[in-house]
Design a protein around this motif. Structure first.
Motif, mmCIF file in Angstrom:
data_model
loop_
_atom_site.group_PDB
_atom_site.id
_atom_site.type_symbol
_atom_site.label_atom_id
_atom_site.label_comp_id
_atom_site.label_asym_id
_atom_site.label_seq_id
_atom_site.Cartn_x
_atom_site.Cartn_y
_atom_site.Cartn_z
ATOM 1 N N LEU A 97 0.849 -1.188 0.000
ATOM 2 C CA LEU A 97 0.000 0.000 0.000
ATOM 3 C C LEU A 97 0.886 1.240 0.000
ATOM 4 O O LEU A 97 1.525 1.549 1.016
ATOM 5 C CB LEU A 97 -0.927 -0.001 1.215
ATOM 6 N N ASP A 98 0.925 1.930 -1.137
ATOM 7 C CA ASP A 98 1.778 3.106 -1.278
ATOM 8 C C ASP A 98 0.960 4.354 -0.972
ATOM 9 O O ASP A 98 0.331 4.945 -1.843
ATOM 10 C CB ASP A 98 2.349 3.173 -2.708
ATOM 11 N N ASP A 99 0.963 4.735 0.302
ATOM 12 C CA ASP A 99 0.264 5.932 0.776
ATOM 13 C C ASP A 99 -1.191 5.952 0.283
ATOM 14 O O ASP A 99 -1.608 6.887 -0.411
ATOM 15 C CB ASP A 99 0.994 7.189 0.314
ATOM 16 N N PRO A 100 -1.984 4.944 0.601
ATOM 17 C CA PRO A 100 -3.340 4.840 0.032
ATOM 18 C C PRO A 100 -4.331 5.847 0.604
ATOM 19 O O PRO A 100 -5.395 6.048 0.030
ATOM 20 C CB PRO A 100 -3.754 3.410 0.388
ATOM 21 N N ILE A 129 1.974 -4.038 3.981
ATOM 22 C CA ILE A 129 3.137 -3.132 4.012
ATOM 23 C C ILE A 129 2.653 -1.789 3.478
ATOM 24 O O ILE A 129 2.366 -1.658 2.285
ATOM 25 C CB ILE A 129 4.294 -3.679 3.166
ATOM 26 N N MET A 130 2.559 -0.795 4.350
ATOM 27 C CA MET A 130 1.978 0.496 3.975
ATOM 28 C C MET A 130 3.013 1.597 4.124
ATOM 29 O O MET A 130 3.654 1.737 5.178
ATOM 30 C CB MET A 130 0.746 0.808 4.830
ATOM 31 N N VAL A 131 3.163 2.364 3.068
ATOM 32 C CA VAL A 131 4.001 3.569 3.099
ATOM 33 C C VAL A 131 3.088 4.743 3.413
ATOM 34 O O VAL A 131 2.052 4.931 2.767
ATOM 35 C CB VAL A 131 4.694 3.787 1.742
ATOM 36 N N THR A 132 3.450 5.540 4.421
ATOM 37 C CA THR A 132 2.579 6.636 4.819
ATOM 38 C C THR A 132 3.381 7.745 5.497
ATOM 39 O O THR A 132 4.484 7.514 6.001
ATOM 40 C CB THR A 132 1.481 6.130 5.778
ATOM 41 N N HIS A 133 2.793 8.951 5.442
ATOM 42 C CA HIS A 133 3.312 10.075 6.211
ATOM 43 C C HIS A 133 2.372 10.443 7.353
ATOM 44 O O HIS A 133 2.613 11.418 8.069
ATOM 45 C CB HIS A 133 3.499 11.304 5.306
ATOM 46 N N GLY A 134 1.292 9.686 7.483
ATOM 47 C CA GLY A 134 0.325 9.973 8.542
ATOM 48 C C GLY A 134 0.734 9.347 9.858
ATOM 49 O O GLY A 134 0.754 8.128 10.007
ATOM 50 N N GLU A 143 5.015 -3.232 13.133
ATOM 51 C CA GLU A 143 6.436 -2.913 12.979
ATOM 52 C C GLU A 143 6.544 -1.652 12.137
ATOM 53 O O GLU A 143 5.834 -1.488 11.134
ATOM 54 C CB GLU A 143 7.179 -4.063 12.309
ATOM 55 N N ILE A 144 7.419 -0.747 12.517
ATOM 56 C CA ILE A 144 7.601 0.527 11.824
ATOM 57 C C ILE A 144 9.037 0.589 11.309
ATOM 58 O O ILE A 144 9.989 0.330 12.061
ATOM 59 C CB ILE A 144 7.316 1.718 12.755
#
Length: 457
Positions: A97-100, A129-134, A143-144
């Motif tokens: 999940l790329d910043d969904p 696996i999620m990429v996020t800025h939130g 896990e981060i």
């Protein structure tokens, strides 16, 4: 990210939700199913979890509405939710999940995280696996991993990363706190301003609606129906295929792009070549029917007759070859001229078209005009006219030569011509419509290829 060393192994299927949503020029349901079998219960659970039910109510045909080229009639958040719903419905083992949630509102993002991505969502038993800025989602992660300058600087649970007071994670949280504080102040100011504007607009519209209420007291819905009908016509409109005969103005337009002088020159040369061919046939008929070779003429007389007929046939043959050569060169030049002028006119119209034209016209149809249809104009139309002219002239010269030698052949020509015309009535209609359908069938191929490249990028 690039793998510099080591190995990467994947067990199970993988679903990707890219940061740039990928949608097809199809219905909303087909975008979500993406070729999978339709399961109503599963489908309803997925669209509800992805907060799409309210969007379906606004679309003219619900989830069966066409979304247009590149989702032109959808917002960015709607496209992202459709892309996420497609991945969830696919029921994969691993989800990338790329910043969904970057393109959706805060309350919608919370709904999607709680019902799809979070510990109690539909994907709770999947690897996510999620990429996020939130930062609001970080406490729910198992896990981060912190990425700094393209490399992983630290990783761990939310609690363990908070204990490293000088780590990149803590610095990131502090920077986000300052940024969020400034953003909240700006959002409060925008909210007050928009509330004032909304209050003024509502009061004005209320007076206007009171004046436009029908006599029965029911609110008028005619305007909304018109909007829905227009949207349905625009985005669900298929490419039209002509039927029946090709209008004469189509051929006249082609000759217009070719130029009057070039058209008359080509017509003159093909008539000249046809005249030489007819004269050649008549000359050969005169040779075979000359009584000099039947009567008891002297050898010198026969030799003179042979030389006369050979000389005439040579002259007529050279004349016909020269006329055909000149006509072929002139035809090639005329066809290039016509093709270039048609392409310039087409390109000029496209460049001067309004932006709304590209919103409602599929890219595949436009590419088809510049590729397949242009190729037909370049190599098909012109030479088809030439073959028609040559065949017609050859037919006339052949029939003329036969009738000159055997006049009674006219009795057989009439029924043969009638049968030929009867067969042509069915053949031409079928062949013409098949060519039109073939041209239309090419547009979705270009559209699908363009969408595939867009999705792979």
């Amino acid at each position: 990210m690039y793998k510099h060393n080591g190995t990467v192994s994947v067990k199970g299927s993988v679903a990707l939700v890219a940061q740039q949503a990928f949608v097809l020029n199809a219905t909303v349901r087909n975008n979500i199913l993406f070729g999978a079998e339709f399961n109503e219960d599963k489908y309803n659970r997925v669209v509800a979890a992805c907060s799409l039910l309210s969007d379906f109510e606004m679309l003219p045909k619900g989830d069966k509405s066409m979304i247009g080229e590149k989702g032109i009639n959808l917002s960015g958040g709607q496209k992202h939710r459709i892309s996420l719903a497609r991945a969830v419905y696919n029921d994969a083992d691993i989800y990338l999940l790329d910043d969904p949630l970057s393109a959706v509102d805060a309350h919608v993002g919370k709904h999607i995280f709680d019902n799809v991505i979070g510990p109690s969502g539909l994907l709770r038993e999947k690897t996510r696996i999620m990429v996020t800025h939130g930062i609001q989602w970080l406490s729910e992660a198992d896990e981060i991993y912190i990425m700094t300058a393209g490399r992983m600087s630290e990783h761990g649970t939310y609690e363990s990363l908070l204990q490293s007071h000088n780590g990149d994670f803590v610095k990131f949280l502090k920077e986000r706190d300052d940024y969020i504080g400034d953003v909240e102040k700006l959002e409060k100011f925008k909210h007050k301003l928009s509330y004032r504007q909304k209050s003024t607009t509502v009061s004005v519209n209320k007076d206007k609606n009171n004046n436009e209420t029908p006599a029965d007291g029911s609110p008028s819905r005619e305007g909304s129906h018109l909007v829905e009908d227009d949207e349905e016509d625009v985005y669900d409109k298929q490419e039209q295929v002509e039927t029946g005969k090709v209008a004469w103005n189509v051929y006249l337009t082609y000759f217009k792009f070719m130029g009057l002088r070039n058209t008359l020159l080509g017509l003159l040369l093909i008539l000249v070549s046809g005249g030489f061919s007819l004269a050649f046939s008549i000359w050969l008929s005169l040779w075979t029917g000359d009584t000099v070779f039947v009567n008891n003429s002297t050898e010198s007389v026969k030799q003179a007759a042979v030389e006369k007929y050979l000389g005439g046939m040579s002259a007529l043959g050279i004349g016909e070859i020269s006329a055909v050569l000149c006509f072929t060169l002139a035809a090639a030049y005329c066809f290039c001229e016509a093709s270039g002028n048609i392409h310039k006119a087409l390109l000029s119209n496209i460049l001067h078209a309004k932006s709304s034209f590209f919103d409602v016209k599929p890219l595949g149809m436009i590419l088809n005009r510049f590729s397949k249809d242009t190729d037909v104009v370049d190599t098909g139309v012109g030479w088809s006219i030439v073959y028609l002219a040559w065949t017609t002239i050859a037919l006339i010269t052949s029939i003329g030569g036969i009738l000159y030698a055997t006049p009674f052949f006219v009795i057989a020509i009439i029924p043969i011509a009638a049968l030929y015309l009867y067969i042509q009535r069915f053949y031409i209609c079928t062949a013409r419509q098949l060519r039109r359908l073939s041209s239309k069938a090419t547009s979705p191929i270009y559209a699908h290829f363009s969408e595939t490249l867009h999705g792979s990028g």
